[in-house]
Design a protein around this motif. Structure first.
Motif, mmCIF file in Angstrom:
data_model
loop_
_atom_site.group_PDB
_atom_site.id
_atom_site.type_symbol
_atom_site.label_atom_id
_atom_site.label_comp_id
_atom_site.label_asym_id
_atom_site.label_seq_id
_atom_site.Cartn_x
_atom_site.Cartn_y
_atom_site.Cartn_z
ATOM 1 N N SER A 1 0.838 -1.193 0.000
ATOM 2 C CA SER A 1 0.000 0.000 0.000
ATOM 3 C C SER A 1 0.874 1.245 0.000
ATOM 4 O O SER A 1 1.796 1.364 0.816
ATOM 5 N N PRO A 2 0.563 2.222 -0.885
ATOM 6 C CA PRO A 2 1.363 3.451 -0.918
ATOM 7 C C PRO A 2 1.264 4.235 0.394
ATOM 8 O O PRO A 2 2.142 5.038 0.708
ATOM 9 N N ALA A 3 0.222 3.967 1.201
ATOM 10 C CA ALA A 3 0.074 4.699 2.471
ATOM 11 C C ALA A 3 1.267 4.469 3.392
ATOM 12 O O ALA A 3 1.550 5.283 4.274
ATOM 13 N N SER A 4 1.985 3.339 3.170
ATOM 14 C CA SER A 4 3.067 2.953 4.097
ATOM 15 C C SER A 4 4.411 3.595 3.747
ATOM 16 O O SER A 4 5.387 3.390 4.454
ATOM 17 N N PHE A 5 4.477 4.367 2.644
ATOM 18 C CA PHE A 5 5.795 4.769 2.133
ATOM 19 C C PHE A 5 6.509 5.849 2.933
ATOM 20 O O PHE A 5 7.721 5.840 3.054
ATOM 21 N N SER A 6 5.772 6.851 3.404
ATOM 22 C CA SER A 6 6.421 8.000 4.062
ATOM 23 C C SER A 6 5.360 8.736 4.870
ATOM 24 O O SER A 6 4.160 8.448 4.748
ATOM 25 N N LYS A 7 5.799 9.705 5.657
ATOM 26 C CA LYS A 7 4.862 10.515 6.435
ATOM 27 C C LYS A 7 3.922 11.260 5.490
ATOM 28 O O LYS A 7 2.707 11.324 5.709
ATOM 29 N N ASP A 8 4.490 11.809 4.400
ATOM 30 C CA ASP A 8 3.670 12.560 3.446
ATOM 31 C C ASP A 8 2.631 11.623 2.803
ATOM 32 O O ASP A 8 1.452 11.978 2.664
ATOM 33 N N ALA A 9 3.068 10.400 2.439
ATOM 34 C CA ALA A 9 2.152 9.439 1.798
ATOM 35 C C ALA A 9 1.040 9.048 2.774
ATOM 36 O O ALA A 9 -0.139 8.969 2.400
ATOM 37 N N TYR A 10 1.404 8.829 4.027
ATOM 38 C CA TYR A 10 0.432 8.453 5.067
ATOM 39 C C TYR A 10 -0.614 9.550 5.232
ATOM 40 O O TYR A 10 -1.811 9.286 5.374
ATOM 41 N N ASP A 11 -0.153 10.800 5.177
ATOM 42 C CA ASP A 11 -1.056 11.935 5.425
ATOM 43 C C ASP A 11 -1.982 12.260 4.249
ATOM 44 O O ASP A 11 -2.906 13.051 4.403
ATOM 45 N N ARG A 12 -1.681 11.733 3.053
ATOM 46 C CA ARG A 12 -2.541 12.071 1.899
ATOM 47 C C ARG A 12 -3.305 10.855 1.356
ATOM 48 O O ARG A 12 -4.125 11.004 0.448
ATOM 49 N N THR A 13 -3.042 9.657 1.897
ATOM 50 C CA THR A 13 -3.641 8.461 1.289
ATOM 51 C C THR A 13 -4.813 7.932 2.106
ATOM 52 O O THR A 13 -4.692 7.720 3.316
ATOM 53 N N LEU A 14 -5.915 7.711 1.429
ATOM 54 C CA LEU A 14 -7.049 7.013 2.030
ATOM 55 C C LEU A 14 -7.044 5.602 1.454
ATOM 56 O O LEU A 14 -7.105 5.433 0.230
ATOM 57 N N VAL A 15 -6.946 4.607 2.317
ATOM 58 C CA VAL A 15 -6.992 3.221 1.845
ATOM 59 C C VAL A 15 -8.434 2.739 1.936
ATOM 60 O O VAL A 15 -9.080 2.892 2.983
ATOM 61 N N ILE A 16 -8.912 2.176 0.827
ATOM 62 C CA ILE A 16 -10.259 1.599 0.830
ATOM 63 C C ILE A 16 -10.147 0.103 0.557
ATOM 64 O O ILE A 16 -9.394 -0.317 -0.325
ATOM 65 N N ARG B 1 -22.147 -6.499 2.361
ATOM 66 C CA ARG B 1 -22.004 -5.055 2.161
ATOM 67 C C ARG B 1 -21.210 -4.371 3.278
ATOM 68 O O ARG B 1 -21.712 -3.494 3.999
ATOM 69 N N VAL B 2 -19.958 -4.769 3.396
ATOM 70 C CA VAL B 2 -19.077 -4.110 4.359
ATOM 71 C C VAL B 2 -17.845 -3.596 3.622
ATOM 72 O O VAL B 2 -17.082 -4.387 3.047
ATOM 73 N N GLY B 3 -17.685 -2.282 3.607
ATOM 74 C CA GLY B 3 -16.475 -1.670 3.074
ATOM 75 C C GLY B 3 -15.738 -1.016 4.223
ATOM 76 O O GLY B 3 -16.357 -0.641 5.232
ATOM 77 N N ILE B 4 -14.428 -0.895 4.107
ATOM 78 C CA ILE B 4 -13.685 -0.237 5.176
ATOM 79 C C ILE B 4 -12.753 0.816 4.585
ATOM 80 O O ILE B 4 -12.299 0.699 3.444
ATOM 81 N N ALA B 5 -12.511 1.861 5.368
ATOM 82 C CA ALA B 5 -11.595 2.908 4.936
ATOM 83 C C ALA B 5 -10.702 3.269 6.103
ATOM 84 O O ALA B 5 -11.120 3.230 7.271
ATOM 85 N N GLY B 6 -9.450 3.599 5.781
ATOM 86 C CA GLY B 6 -8.510 4.057 6.808
ATOM 87 C C GLY B 6 -7.640 5.140 6.203
ATOM 88 O O GLY B 6 -7.275 5.053 5.025
ATOM 89 N N GLY B 7 -7.341 6.167 6.974
ATOM 90 C CA GLY B 7 -6.508 7.228 6.417
ATOM 91 C C GLY B 7 -6.421 8.419 7.342
ATOM 92 O O GLY B 7 -6.677 8.308 8.554
#
Ligand code: PMP
Ligand code: GLU
Length: 382
Positions: A209-224, A237-243
């Motif tokens: 997941s690109p969210a794991s790459f850097s502080k900047d990536a973590y702060d701009r990425t919403l993982v669905i 019908r269960v979706g999850i989001a983290g970001g």
């Protein structure tokens, strides 16, 4: 009385449309080889169903918190740590009615009229429609840095990533993803990373997941992500989001006014699934391996047909086959294959890929091979 122009301008879902048209024929007694499906042909594993039964017996039947029960919040956090390698606190996660509503809440939370959102081709049919519904403009780019650079303007507010990809099964490589996150560093662009097919990767590829790459990536990425594909739970019908807290809390505010929360009983099933106990892990691997085997056998068969070509899917359960050397109009071809050869596929045009058909591999090997044989016979008669 009038309908809103927003809804009048909204295209119906091409994938669900094909499913519905195939069902009309099936209900009339016509045997359809169904290769249009965007959902696992496997049943939800019995251990998940048992967990839901147990929850019902405990009397789980009330509204829950907007983001989910405490148990679901804990399971989402554990899941994002295990699979995406990111730490989220409770107000950085949210459960919604399928990944589709996680996406639409995210879009409504970060786009407004006049904004632009970059979508990489080929794309899942719902992205551009949901972006337009928010009054924003979809801007299409190829999945390479040069094309994305050219697509970025001062109006760009978001970019969608979908890896493994629906419709072509491609997986975005780590060097491309790192290059993209470097390119976006310091910008005002959200990354909406749809990782719903994360469990379904082939040839030993590992999901990242690109969210794991850097502080900047973590702060701009919403993982669905969600339970539909990897756990064969589309109907739950269960979706999850983290970001980033700011974005996820904005989505939670929208959900609070629109849907309150998702059904409590589905949350209980999702808690069990997201925790992935060993007996479920074995089922997940069994399904993944089946899709990989089908992909191999499908490719062998389809590439024997003169003039067709297909990139090898590295994940998900779809293949995009280029029919353009045999038939110019993909929408007409999909219609004729359904009506005359009784094979349901989905035309490439609504995915941004004219000349192609999306073939779904979430069907038994026998059905897949029967479908290829019918397609071959149909083309032979033209
Ligand atoms: N994203 C992609 C790329 C999909 O293919 C799907 C499947 N419909 C979804 C999101 C939504 O999944 P669901 O709403 O079933 O969780
Ligand atoms: N994602 C699946 C598909 O592409 C399911 C249908 C839908 O929600 O679009 O076919």
């Amino acid at each position: 009385m009038k309908l809103s122009s927003r809804v009048l301008n909204l295209a119906p879902s091409a994938t669900l449309g094909m499913k519905a048209r195939a069902k009309v024929l099936q209900d009339q007694g016509v045997k359809i080889v169904s290769l249009s499906a965007g959902e696992p042909d496997f049943e939800t594993p019995a251990c998940i169903i048992q967990a839901a039964h147990q929850a019902l017996d405990r009397g789980v039947s009330r509204y829950t918190g907007v983001r989910g029960t405490d148990a679901l919040i804990a399971a989402m956090r554990l899941k994002f740590k295990r699979d995406q390698k990111v730490d989220y606190v409770a107000n950085q996660v949210l459960s919604s009615v399928g990944a589709k509503s996680s996406l639409s809440l995210a879009i409504d939370a970060c786009l407004e009229p006049g904004d632009e959102a970059i979508i990489l081709k080929p794309y899942w049919v719902s992205y551009p429609e949901l972006v337009k519904l928010a009054g924003a403009e979809p801007i299409f780019a190829k999945p390479n840095l040069e094309s994305i650079k050219q697509a970025i303007t001062p109006k760009t507010r978001a970019i969608f990533l979908n890896s493994p990809n629906n419709p072509d099964g491609s997986v975005l490589g780590e060097s491309f993803l790192r290059g993209l996150m470097n390119l976006l560093e310091g910008s005002e662009i959200w990354v909406i990373s749809d990782e719903i097919y994360e469990h379904l990767v082939f040839d030993g590829v590992k999901h990242i997941s690109p969210a794991s790459f850097s502080k900047d990536a973590y702060d701009r990425t919403l993982v669905i992500s969600g339970v539909s594909k990897g756990y064969a739970m589309t109907g739950w019908r269960v979706g999850i989001a983290g970001g980033p807290e700011k974005l996820v809390s904005a989505m939670a505010k929208l959900q609070e006014q629109r849907y309150t929360c998702i059904p409590a009983i589905c949350q209980a099933a999702a808690v069990y699934a997201l925790n992935e106990p060993p007996e479920l892990k074995a089922e997940i691997e069994r399904m993944r391996a089946a899709y990989e085997m089908r992909r191999n056998r499908f490719l062998e068969a389809i590439l024997k047909i003169d003039g067709l070509s297909c990139e090898k899917p590295q994940g998900a359960f779809y293949a995009m086959v280029d029919f353009s050397r045999r038939y110019a109009d993909d929408q007409d071809l999909a219609n004729r294959l359904l009506g005359e050869a009784h094979v349901a596929t989905v035309a490439g045009t609504p995915f941004g890929a004219p000349g192609f058909l999306r073939i779904g591999l979430a069907a038994s090997l026998e059905e897949i091979l029967e479908g290829v044989q019918k397609i071959s016979a149909f083309l032979g008669k033209l």
